[in-house]
Design an enzyme around this catalytic site. Structure first.
Site, mmCIF file in Angstrom:
data_model
loop_
_atom_site.group_PDB
_atom_site.id
_atom_site.type_symbol
_atom_site.label_atom_id
_atom_site.label_comp_id
_atom_site.label_asym_id
_atom_site.label_seq_id
_atom_site.Cartn_x
_atom_site.Cartn_y
_atom_site.Cartn_z
ATOM 1 N NE ARG A 109 20.538 23.084 23.883
ATOM 2 C CZ ARG A 109 21.761 22.656 24.246
ATOM 3 N NH1 ARG A 109 22.820 23.393 24.007
ATOM 4 N NH2 ARG A 109 21.905 21.507 24.838
ATOM 5 C CG ASP A 146 26.152 23.519 25.594
ATOM 6 O OD1 ASP A 146 25.333 22.701 25.167
ATOM 7 O OD2 ASP A 146 26.573 24.490 24.936
ATOM 8 C CE LYS A 153 31.153 29.362 27.767
ATOM 9 N NZ LYS A 153 30.777 29.554 26.356
ATOM 10 C CG HIS A 203 19.967 31.883 25.312
ATOM 11 N ND1 HIS A 203 20.442 31.105 24.285
ATOM 12 C CD2 HIS A 203 18.650 31.637 25.366
ATOM 13 C CE1 HIS A 203 19.436 30.436 23.756
ATOM 14 N NE2 HIS A 203 18.348 30.745 24.393
ATOM 15 C CD GLN A 217 28.444 32.016 25.139
ATOM 16 O OE1 GLN A 217 29.437 32.253 25.829
ATOM 17 N NE2 GLN A 217 28.337 30.922 24.401
HETATM 18 C C1 GLC Z 1 25.982 28.250 24.162
HETATM 19 C C2 GLC Z 1 25.405 27.227 23.203
HETATM 20 C C3 GLC Z 1 23.943 26.964 23.508
HETATM 21 C C4 GLC Z 1 23.729 26.649 24.966
HETATM 22 C C5 GLC Z 1 24.342 27.730 25.856
HETATM 23 C C6 GLC Z 1 24.269 27.373 27.318
HETATM 24 O O1 GLC Z 1 25.443 29.499 23.912
HETATM 25 O O2 GLC Z 1 25.517 27.663 21.871
HETATM 26 O O3 GLC Z 1 23.469 25.899 22.735
HETATM 27 O O4 GLC Z 1 22.359 26.533 25.200
HETATM 28 O O5 GLC Z 1 25.702 27.891 25.506
HETATM 29 O O6 GLC Z 1 25.085 26.327 27.664
#
Ligand code: GLC
Length: 797
Positions: free
Chosen positions: A345, A487, A629, A637, A683
């Site tokens: 992905r 994830d 996280k 993202h 991230q």
């Molecule tokens: C990390 C992973 C990504 C996932 C995101 C959210 O960035 O690389 O694939 O979508 O976590 O869990």
């Protein structure tokens, strides 16, 4: 608090204060050889694969946090004082040191002890050779006798060999010295050799790490440098390094330049490269590196009333997105190379977002993903592209202790390991590729499936869409399977709102593509499916004020107004709007809830309130610490999804409020909170429910970058390619009176000026290209330049 500044003229970030709170990294290289280095020259170099072919060593998660690296030590031969140009590892007072992170290079500068010095690291454009360009100038009023020492620690090539089973690795690597060249080898590998050389004849060398460093010393005070004596060490077996020493005498004001070269191949390659990479050639390659990035960045340059946004879009955001496309995600100080190949992905999303600046690489990434699709229509979550290449390039790695290529049965897992969203991203990526390039023929190319057989790209896409249509739960919503984009949301047979919305988005994109190709019956069929998905999603997932996140396998809704934890989620609410499932009223209400529950000055949290009660029907997210996280952090993202959603709803002020909150360049003066580099998206940023609220983690290797670029340029600025024309449909803050952009599309250049005399947030009243009214900007003859004027405002009824 600020540690540095953006030097946009040179496209550099300058670290004036080198004791930054955490390592601030950057990347060098443009193709097969590349590396990651921080502001103190800590870092590592690899060739093609961060799993199989590591050239220099990195000690991850170590103390200090960023070593070893590619260091240059200087020693005053009269006083015995010594330092490193990159401040660390010797660590003289920080006031004498600075660092410039540029595009594809890093430059370290020191002014210590009356000597101005610089060390620039970058990779040659055509050869796998890293260049260390070192310059010294005597700023004192007396002649100086100095010794220059290079130092890098070689790695065992395979990451597992480098971190375990030393009873094998320690006796498998050797070094030797001849004619000014150090040769390092893992001779059982076909391409197991590296060289290190310089453009001068060395006065001394050491190839053995432990001899160079010395017992009970460290890189901070290596024995060789402290004593001023190289030992001429080399051996078969042990740990190896690249130390070449040169004694130099500098008269007052005198300057000298030294080039070190670290490359693939043995002594013979070392000789060839040394004669090739003269000072002139190095200068030429450095210029070419500049041109390489200039060409990419010139695909879109903007000028807006938001300087931080200009810095991002014109320089750093595209750079970061390209780094992800070029090198994938597994080379950083956090991802240290042990994970195989590509993530499905992540790669699909990265490839979607940089097509305009790197169509070839994005296309080849898409082909790699298409080959890793199963006939059933799901993608392999993590895979090594080499497994599926038609002509399998050989893996030279031959250690009997590591199995390099797994059997097919180990590669293709059943559906139990599939992630529900993985391949859906690829549909939109291919559509985006065709819109950008006009390369309709791509969809009829034949590509293999991971588990045998072959089909056209077009067929691959239909299998992806059909897979999601089959994989629905009791309520008709797509199953969450092992995970969806998140994830840590592990719904299994439970249902995921995000996946159904993503399915709808992919269906809409595909239908438009099929129509463009004249494949009407397919277009009709998938349009009907889209209508059905939309109807089910809006009926099942709407909760009165916002959209729920999903339904557990035991039938409980996640993210309802009644929930005390995990009440509002970004993924479902943003995607309800982006996919077109939400009507305007629902969309506005959903995004108002996102603003109300999730907004912070550092960006939008992924969900709120955080989960505190473990609930395995929802997934691992309920076991993650609150505020970190996926459990209520400002996961970067999905933030741009909210910008897209707001732009689609016509609320430019809101879109920009969200944009500004996350914008790294806008946080340059808040480093005491942010800690991480302000020139890269991270991230995640720690959320409100954690004491480190506002601290950013994991720079560079994140899909946040591609999405930030995509959302800002295609939806806020609204410049987006369609199959038959370039659309300009901005959604901006009401107070913006104008902005301009220069966009390259299919070989032509569009010089676009947008004016907003009425202070609207969305709506184009009039568009003219070279004086003629138009709805979209048509493709033009390559090389032509068009002047475009766009007037925003309310259209006359
Ligand atoms: C990390 C992973 C990504 C996932 C995101 C959210 O960035 O690389 O694939 O979508 O976590 O869990």
């Amino acid at each position: 608090m600020q540690y540095g500044h953006f030097d946009n003229e040179h496209r550099e970030y300058v670290i004036d204060r080198v004791d930054v709170p955490v390592s601030w990294t950057n990347y060098i290289g443009t193709k097969d050889m590349y590396g990651v280095f921080n502001h103190t020259a800590g870092g590592y170099l690899i060739y093609k694969s961060s799993e199989y072919h590591r050239i220099t060593r990195f000690r991850p998660n170590g103390v200090p946090m960023d070593g070893p690296g590619h260091y240059v030590y200087l020693r005053d031969e009269d006083t015995g004082d010594y330092w490193t140009i990159s401040w660390q590892p010797v660590g003289k007072p920080k006031e004498y040191f600075s660092c410039r992170h540029g595009l594809g290079y890093v430059k370290y500068l020191s002014t210590y002890g009356g000597i101005d010095a610089s060390e620039t690291l970058f990779v040659a454009m055509d050869d796998p050779v890293e260049i260390w360009d070192v310059a010294l100038k005597n700023m004192s009023d007396r002649p100086r006798r100095l010794s220059v020492y290079s130092y890098a620690e070689f790695s065992f090539h395979h990451v597992a060999m480098d971190n375990q089973n030393f009873q094998m690795s320690l006796y498998a690597a050797g070094s030797r010295y001849e004619d000014g060249i150090i040769e390092y080898d893992l001779h059982y590998e076909e391409d197991g050799y590296q060289f290190f050389t310089a453009d001068f004849h060395p006065d001394g060398f050491d190839c053995l790490r432990d001899t160079f460093i010395g017992g009970y010393h460290t890189e901070r005070n290596p024995e060789t440098v402290e004593s001023g004596r190289c030992k001429g060490s080399f051996e078969n077996g042990g740990n190896h390094c690249a130390c070449l020493q040169k004694l130099v005498i500098l008269t007052p004001g005198e300057e000298k330049r030294f080039l070190f070269l670290l490359g693939e191949g043995g002594l013979a390659a070392g000789r060839t490269m040394r004669s090739k990479y003269t000072a002139e050639k190095v200068d030429e390659d450095f210029r070419r590196l500049h041109d390489f990035w200039d060409r990419k960045l010139s695909a879109l340059q903007i000028q807006t009333p938001n300087p931080a946004m200009d810095t991002e879009i014109n320089i750093w955001n595209l750079y970061q997105s390209e780094i992800n496309v070029m090198f994938s995600r597994f080379t950083s100080f956090i991802e240290v190379g042990g994970r195989v190949g590509l993530g499905y992905r992540d790669t699909a999303q990265d490839a979607m977002t940089a097509v305009h600046s790197n169509p070839e690489k994005c296309r080849s990434r898409m082909v790699e993903l298409l080959r890793a699709l199963t006939q059933e229509g799901y993608g392999l979550h993590l895979f090594e592209p080499r497994w599926f290449e038609p002509e399998k390039s050989s893996q030279s790695f031959r250690s009997p202790t590591v199995i390099p290529t797994p059997d097919k049965s180990e590669i293709v897992h059943g559906i139990k390991d599939a992630c529900a969203d993985d391949a859906l991203w690829l549909v939109s990526a291919v559509v985006q590729y065709v819109k950008e390039t006009g390369d309709l023929g791509f969809v009829d190319e034949t590509v293999t499936y991971a588990d045998g057989g072959q089909g056209t790209v077009y067929e691959h896409l239909t299998r992806i869409l059909d897979f999601s249509a089959r994989q629905v739960g009791k309520n008709g919503i797509c199953k969450g399977l092992r995970a969806d984009w998140n994830d840590c949301l592990n719904l299994g047979g439970g249902e995921s709102a995000m996946v159904s919305f993503l399915h709808l988005w992919a269906l809409n994109g595909f239908t438009a593509l099929a129509r463009r190709l004249g494949r009407t019956s397919d277009a009709d069929r998938y349009e009907a499916l889209a209508a059905q998905v939309k109807e089910t999603a809006s009926r099942v997932l709407w909760d009165g004020k916002w959209f729920i996140r999903g339904i557990t396998a035991d039938g409980r809704k996640i993210g309802t107004q009644q929930d005390a934890e995990g009440r509002v989620h970004m993924e479902s609410n943003t995607w309800a709007v982006i996919s077109g499932a939400a009507d305007e009223k629902q969309g506005k209400s959903a995004m108002d809830s996102v603003d109300e529950y999730l907004f912070t000055p550092y960006g939008l949290m992924l969900n709120a309130p955080c989960f505190t009660q473990p609930d395995d029907a929802i997934g691992f997210v309920t076991r993650v610490y609150p505020g970190l996280k996926e459990n209520g952090a400002i996961f970067s993202h999905p933030n741009p999804w909210a910008w897209v959603a707001e732009a689609m709803l016509g609320r430019g002020d809101r879109a920009m409020k969200f944009y500004d909150a996350l914008c790294p360049a806008g946080q340059n003066d808040r480093i005491e909170i942010r800690q991480s580099e302000p020139y890269a998206y991270c991230q995640f940023v720690v959320g409100k429910d954690h004491p480190a609220f506002g601290r950013a983690h994991h720079p560079f290797m994140t899909g946040s970058s591609g999405w930030a670029y995509f959302a800002a340029t295609q939806y806020i600025l609204g410049i987006r390619p369609d199959f038959d024309g370039l659309v300009v449909d901005p959604c901006i803050p009401a107070e913006w009176r104008a902005f301009s952009a220069v966009r390259r599309w299919r070989g032509a250049t569009y010089r676009i000026r947008v004016e907003n005399p009425d202070g609207v947030q969305k709506g184009v009243k009039e568009m003219r290209m070279n004086g003629h009214p138009c709805q979209k900007l048509p493709p033009l003859v390559a090389g032509s330049v068009a002047e475009v004027l766009v007037i925003m405002g309310h259209k006359e009824a």
